[in-house]
Design an enzyme around this catalytic site. Structure first.
Site, short mmCIF file in Angstrom:
data_model
loop_
_atom_site.label_atom_id
_atom_site.label_comp_id
_atom_site.label_asym_id
_atom_site.label_seq_id
_atom_site.Cartn_x
_atom_site.Cartn_y
_atom_site.Cartn_z
N LYS A 1 -52.92 -73.01 38.98
CA LYS A 1 -52.09 -74.20 38.78
C LYS A 1 -52.20 -75.13 40.00
O LYS A 1 -52.19 -76.36 39.86
CB LYS A 1 -50.63 -73.81 38.54
CG LYS A 1 -50.36 -73.19 37.18
CD LYS A 1 -50.67 -74.12 36.02
CE LYS A 1 -49.61 -75.19 35.84
NZ LYS A 1 -49.89 -76.05 34.67
N TYR B 1 -52.12 -67.02 38.32
CA TYR B 1 -51.44 -68.13 37.65
C TYR B 1 -51.12 -69.27 38.62
O TYR B 1 -51.55 -70.41 38.41
CB TYR B 1 -50.16 -67.63 36.98
CG TYR B 1 -49.20 -68.73 36.55
CD1 TYR B 1 -49.62 -69.73 35.68
CD2 TYR B 1 -47.89 -68.75 37.02
CE1 TYR B 1 -48.75 -70.74 35.29
CE2 TYR B 1 -47.01 -69.74 36.63
CZ TYR B 1 -47.44 -70.75 35.77
OH TYR B 1 -46.58 -71.74 35.38
#
Length: 505
Positions: free
Chosen positions: A246, A242
């Site tokens: 990002k 994640y």
């Protein structure tokens, strides 16, 4: 650079007659943003909300159900009374769209009208699964950003693109962390491998082809793609897929917008329930620390990996949205000085965080939780109040692992043997109950342990400059100063009751 907001250009005034695209509107933060814009500036021109749906009618139903129909819009509904529905139909445009597609999958006259009308794009769409499939995470968190930027280049009246990231793109850094954009190909650890976004995209695509199989093998494919994401993240110094993707998304934004429309990156830390308006305590989904609260409320959590003296960087959702709106106005080319318009080279980064200005240690959450559940005990299945038990906290991985082996793994092995030897239903039930608790704690630690032991402090100098440049009236109506929050009061009176009401209902 942030231009001073004069009294004549207050935040609500900027959004008058503006066309706005908001991705991720079905998410927690997206809903708060949509509601706030509609409430403070009913003369906004239009808000476009792309959602995953097979057609326009399905998109409309999804927005009505998952966004406008929520309790969050109660104040707005009350304000407009019988005219609420017609107001929404005039201002909100649901789109059957997805950021994984070029132009979000929007075509024809609708695309032409939207690109002409857009003044602001807010990209809040993301997959937040820590261990998402690598191909899926890249599609949404990286290629999705590219598609947003490509769309932005087609909008002649666009003034700013705001991208929602996360403060934890910095990985496991310690000390004071500055509000600084990533350089292209920057990594968090020294490695011989070179970080190249397009190479990662090719790798994920090629690997997916290799492991793809029939329906019976889909589970193995999912596992392989998840493991690839985690391996690539850790190769370059990030703890999970994640935050790695990002970070890549931020790099993509900087590359695609270079020299064009102003780009802004807002990095929130752990987002918690609304503090003030329109609905104090409103929260949706099981957010990071809320999973711990729910486990405690259900008495499924007897221990956890966390140092109670470390800071848990939390920020209420309404404060994040207020900062987003202020940053949008400050960087929009129509409100910036002429010599600053459309000359952006790197996006400005804002930390929507609290660890520097008003730190809250994990001990605050624990003591307010003990107090709340002692004063408001949950009722068990037998109708009796559930006794509040203390939780064992471990500040090191080694201490936590040793406890879990003694408290769970050894008893589980013993129960498993007894069950096999005695064929006993009782032992099987005891084993199942203990195994469920063990898996629950380990899953929480796997997901949230890195946050609980995080030792970084997020600098918020850019955010403070942004706040001080605002008119006094806006500082009140669009407050995002963490120093105004009394954390004990907030958790006991607002956040924990909100989690119990809206999440564990």
């Amino acid at each position: 650079m942030v231009g001073t907001m004069e009294e004549t250009s207050r935040i609500p005034g900027y959004f008058k007659n503006k066309g706005i695209l908001i991705t991720g509107a079905t998410g927690f933060l997206g809903k708060i943003l949509v509601e706030k814009i509609l409430r403070v500036q009913p003369d906004v021109k239009r808000i476009y909300l792309p959602v995953r749906a097979p057609d326009a009618e399905s998109a409309k139903k999804r927005v009505e159900t998952e966004v406008i129909g929520k309790e969050l819009f109660g104040l707005l509904r009350e304000t407009h009374g019988k005219g609420f529905q017609s107001f929404i139909e005039e201002k909100v445009v649901p789109l059957a769209g997805d950021i994984i597609h070029e132009n979000l999958g929007v075509e024809g006259p609708q695309l032409s009208q939207m690109t002409q009308e857009l003044n602001v794009i807010v990209n809040g769409a993301a997959t937040t699964n820590f261990y998402e499939r690598y191909d899926v995470a890249l599609d949404v968190n990286v290629m999705g950003v590219k598609h947003i930027c490509q769309l932005a280049k087609q909008c002649p009246n666009l003034e700013v693109v705001l991208h929602v990231s996360t403060a934890y793109v910095v990985g496991e850094k310690q000390g004071v962390i500055l509000e600084r954009a990533f350089k292209q190909g920057e990594t968090l650890r020294e490695t011989e491998a070179e970080l190249d976004i397009h190479a990662e995209l090719r790798l994920a695509r090629d690997y997916q082809r290799q492991v793809a199989g029939d329906d019976a093998e889909q589970k193995n494919e999912r596992k392989a793609m998840k493991e690839l994401g985690l391996a690539r993240a850790r190769e370059f110094g990030w703890p999970n897929t994640y935050v790695f993707t990002k970070a890549l998304g931020e790099m993509m934004l900087a590359r695609e917008l270079a020299g064009g429309v102003p780009g802004v990156i807002v990095r929130p830390s752990i987002i918690t329930s609304i503090q003030k308006e329109p609905l104090p305590g409103w929260v949706e989904g099981t957010r990071t620390i809320d999973a711990i609260l729910i486990g405690y409320a259900k008495q499924s959590l007897s221990c956890f990996l966390a140092d109670l003296q470390l800071t848990m960087d939390v920020i209420p959702g309404d404060m994040v949205v207020n900062a987003m709106m202020a940053a949008t106005v400050a960087h929009a080319s129509s409100s910036a000085p002429a010599d600053q318009q459309k000359t952006t080279t790197t996006p400005t980064v804002y930390h929507a965080t609290s660890s520097l200005r008003n730190p809250a240690p994990y001990a605050v959450l624990y003591r307010t939780g003990l107090r709340y559940f002692s004063d408001h005990p949950r009722v068990g299945k037998d109708g009796r109040p559930v006794r509040t038990r203390k939780v064992h906290f471990f500040g090191t991985v080694a201490g936590f692992t040793a406890y879990m082996v003694l408290r769970y793994r050894l008893p589980l092995e013993l129960l498993r043997l007894l069950s096999l030897l005695c064929c006993g239903l009782l032992f099987s039930r005891l084993y199942a109950d203990l195994d469920r608790k063990y898996r629950f704690v380990m899953r929480l630690v796997d997901l949230y342990g890195p946050f609980a032991l995080f030792r970084g402090i997020f600098d918020d100098a850019n955010v403070e400059r942004l706040r001080m440049a605002m008119p006094v009236a806006d500082r009140v109506e669009f407050n995002f100063d963490p120093k105004t929050v009394d954390w004990d009061d907030y958790f006991y009176k607002i956040h924990i009751p909100g989690v119990m009401k809206y999440v564990l209902n």
